[in-house]
Design a protein around this motif. Structure first.
Motif, PDB file in Angstrom:
ATOM      1  N   GLY A   1       0.781  -1.226   0.000  1.00 12.70           N
ATOM      2  CA  GLY A   1       0.000   0.000   0.000  1.00 12.70           C
ATOM      3  C   GLY A   1       0.809   1.270   0.000  1.00 12.70           C
ATOM      4  O   GLY A   1       0.238   2.361  -0.051  1.00 12.70           O
ATOM      5  N   PHE A   2       2.147   1.176   0.057  1.00 11.92           N
ATOM      6  CA  PHE A   2       2.954   2.389   0.131  1.00 11.92           C
ATOM      7  C   PHE A   2       2.870   3.215  -1.151  1.00 11.92           C
ATOM      8  O   PHE A   2       2.832   4.440  -1.108  1.00 11.92           O
ATOM      9  N   SER A   3       2.863   2.552  -2.300  1.00  3.96           N
ATOM     10  CA  SER A   3       2.790   3.286  -3.563  1.00  3.96           C
ATOM     11  C   SER A   3       1.472   4.035  -3.679  1.00  3.96           C
ATOM     12  O   SER A   3       1.433   5.179  -4.175  1.00  3.96           O
ATOM     13  N   THR A   4       0.387   3.428  -3.230  1.00  9.59           N
ATOM     14  CA  THR A   4      -0.909   4.103  -3.259  1.00  9.59           C
ATOM     15  C   THR A   4      -0.923   5.314  -2.331  1.00  9.59           C
ATOM     16  O   THR A   4      -1.470   6.368  -2.682  1.00  9.59           O
ATOM     17  N   ILE A   5      -0.318   5.194  -1.166  1.00  9.46           N
ATOM     18  CA  ILE A   5      -0.261   6.318  -0.225  1.00  9.46           C
ATOM     19  C   ILE A   5       0.543   7.464  -0.810  1.00  9.46           C
ATOM     20  O   ILE A   5       0.117   8.627  -0.798  1.00  9.46           O
TER      21      ILE A   5
ATOM     22  N   PHE B   1      -7.154  -1.517  -0.655  1.00 10.68           N
ATOM     23  CA  PHE B   1      -7.380  -1.142  -2.050  1.00 10.68           C
ATOM     24  C   PHE B   1      -6.452  -1.909  -2.979  1.00 10.68           C
ATOM     25  O   PHE B   1      -6.889  -2.428  -4.009  1.00 10.68           O
ATOM     26  N   GLU B   2      -5.185  -1.993  -2.632  1.00 16.99           N
ATOM     27  CA  GLU B   2      -4.234  -2.638  -3.532  1.00 16.99           C
ATOM     28  C   GLU B   2      -4.422  -4.149  -3.595  1.00 16.99           C
ATOM     29  O   GLU B   2      -4.184  -4.758  -4.633  1.00 16.99           O
ATOM     30  N   CYS B   3      -4.844  -4.767  -2.498  1.00 15.71           N
ATOM     31  CA  CYS B   3      -4.926  -6.230  -2.457  1.00 15.71           C
ATOM     32  C   CYS B   3      -6.317  -6.770  -2.752  1.00 15.71           C
ATOM     33  O   CYS B   3      -6.432  -7.913  -3.216  1.00 15.71           O
ATOM     34  N   SER B   4      -7.380  -5.975  -2.488  1.00 18.90           N
ATOM     35  CA  SER B   4      -8.738  -6.522  -2.599  1.00 18.90           C
ATOM     36  C   SER B   4      -9.593  -5.844  -3.653  1.00 18.90           C
ATOM     37  O   SER B   4     -10.351  -6.529  -4.346  1.00 18.90           O
ATOM     38  N   LEU B   5      -9.509  -4.537  -3.793  1.00 16.92           N
ATOM     39  CA  LEU B   5     -10.426  -3.820  -4.665  1.00 16.92           C
ATOM     40  C   LEU B   5      -9.843  -3.545  -6.045  1.00 16.92           C
ATOM     41  O   LEU B   5     -10.511  -3.761  -7.064  1.00 16.92           O
ATOM     42  N   VAL B   6      -8.610  -3.076  -6.101  1.00 16.34           N
ATOM     43  CA  VAL B   6      -8.014  -2.740  -7.402  1.00 16.34           C
ATOM     44  C   VAL B   6      -7.893  -3.962  -8.314  1.00 16.34           C
ATOM     45  O   VAL B   6      -8.205  -3.867  -9.510  1.00 16.34           O
TER      46      VAL B   6
END
Length: 476
Positions: free
Chosen positions: A93-97, A267-272
């Motif tokens: 999730g770091f890239s999304t943040i 978001f990165e692991c479940s929704l995207v």
């Protein structure tokens, strides 16, 4: 010589006696030691075998992960998460943040300008109030001054709305940076309106011959405290705590950062992975339904995490820093038996502002006979503000949130009543389905805007949903 002979005879006699003992009593100590050594050896062998099995399983899993894989069928392209995304790179999730908080320096500069503008509004109000008191009570001058002040106030509010949006559009800020800026914009607008709504009537009813002039103008320090305190309703005084518990404030701020990381990870692991290929290939109705229902639980988790992050951790942190004693930012909305109770308890801070400055004023204006119209006006205003933030946050107009707020929510609120059998379960069921459906619709439109070509004029493309025409459903 006789002594040695006697010792030898003693040993022989002792040997004869030992030979006459039973077999199970000859060597008791060596048997126990050998048993303990055998048990330790078996334990060591068992641990070694378990380690070998685990190592073999890990090697088999890595071998399977490196092998090429294909989706089961074209109808599952929407749900398919390729090997590179799932197995070769672990995204935390770091890239999304980092992407969502891009342009934070622009946000801070714009926020500072808006805050200074609100302070300038306070100074302008004080000058208007002082000058109005010096004018005759009856006359054309006061009316001209009030009308001029109203025009200036409207121009100020319009500029306060337009300029941050221009900054967002010009710098192409990412979604979370846009959300922070627009939420702060709405907070300042609501606070400044609350201040003016409570102070302007006092100035108009002020009588210079009987009232004390020192009470007319509010204290600037109290206004600054109101701007940063976690409250939207203006009061002359607020309950205060004796001291700041910095450990409590630091813990709540740590919770804020932890929840942000958790939401990004979800978001990165479940929704995207469910929607990131939307627009690249055609979908089947089955895949669409599976994706929508598969996103309900992650979407609900994100919604609850956002609630905890803002209304619990963030608000309590600022309440502790500002020594604000009233910590009732929400009530037990999860036990609500109707949508009416849910909206009263979900966000107490915003609900109090809407009730004090919108519902009560409209109710008095309509004579108290048309409460339904006042309720509809409150929900419409809330829906417009939410849709305004979401529209510029995502960069397109897709009024599904407005429809959910102003149509379905109002209908459910008017139809349902408190304490119906199973109403709490029904509320949670509709809440889960609605959250998952809204998340799915907005994410499909988001990826359609990135994968699908523009097929209409640029002005209308902002309002026309591209996901409706980009990737049509295919029949299985």
């Amino acid at each position: 010589m006789e002594t040695e002979a006697s010792q030898t005879s003693v040993r022989e006699v002792a040997g004869d006696r030992m030979s006459t003992l039973p077999e199970d009593k000859k060597k008791p100590v060596p048997d126990v030691l050998e048993l303990k050594e055998r048990i330790q050896q078996l334990q060591t062998e068992a641990v070694e075998q378990l380690e070998q099995k685990l190592q073999q399983l890990v090697e088999d899993a890595l071998r399977v992960a490196e092998a090429p894989a294909t989706p089961p069928s074209p109808s599952h392209h929407l749900l398919y998460d390729d090997v590179k995304y799932r197995n070769r790179r672990l995204k935390l999730g770091f890239s999304t943040i980092f992407w969502n908080f891009g342009g934070l320096h622009i946000v801070m500069a714009t926020w500072t300008s808006m805050q200074l503008a609100v302070f300038a509004l306070f100074i302008a109000f004080c000058h208007w109030a002082s000058f109005r008191v010096s004018l005759p009570i009856s006359g054309f001058q006061r009316q001209l001054l009030d009308n001029s002040a109203l025009i200036v106030l409207i121009a100020f509010k319009v500029g306060f709305l337009v300029l941050p949006v221009h900054v967002i559009q010009y710098n192409q800020l990412p979604p979370i940076s846009v959300m922070i800026l627009l939420c702060e914009q709405m907070r300042m607008i609501m606070k400044s309106y609350a201040f003016l709504r409570s102070q302007v009537p006092k100035v108009k009813m002020f009588k210079p011959h009987t009232d004390a002039t020192g009470v007319l103008l509010p204290d600037f320090n109290h206004f600054v405290y109101f701007m940063f305190a976690p409250a939207l309703v203006y009061r002359e005084s607020y309950p205060r705590t004796k001291q700041i518990r910095w450990k409590v404030a630091l813990w709540h701020l740590t919770e804020v950062f932890g929840v942000i990381f958790f939401i990004s990870f979800l978001f990165e692991c479940s929704l995207v992975p469910m929607f990131r290929n939307f627009g690249k290939q055609q979908l089947s109705p089955k895949a669409m339904v599976v994706a929508i229902f598969g996103s309900m639980v992650p979407s609900l988790t994100v919604m609850l995490s956002v609630f905890y992050c803002i209304l619990h951790a963030w608000m309590n942190a600022f309440a502790e820093i500002t020594r604000f004693a009233d910590r009732m930012f929400y009530k037990d909305w999860w036990n609500a038996n109707s949508y009416r109770a849910y909206y009263r308890n979900w966000n107490v801070v915003v609900h109090d502002w809407l009730y004090t400055y919108v519902y009560k004023d409209l109710n008095e204006l309509l004579g108290g006979k048309r409460r339904t119209l006042a309720v509809l006006a409150v929900f419409s205003l809330s829906a417009i503000v939410h849709e305004y933030i979401v529209t510029f946050m995502f960069g397109f107009c897709y009024p599904m949130l407005f429809i959910a707020f102003d149509v379905f929510s109002v209908g459910l609120m008017l139809v349902s009543r408190d304490r119906l059998p199973g109403s709490n379960l029904l509320m949670w069921l509709l809440f889960t389905i609605g959250t998952g459906l809204l998340t799915s619709l907005y994410m499909m439109e988001w990826f359609a805007r990135r994968h699908c070509p523009q097929f209409i004029d640029s002005t209308w493309d902002f309002f026309v949903p591209r996901s409706w025409f980009c990737s049509p459903l295919t029949s299985e």
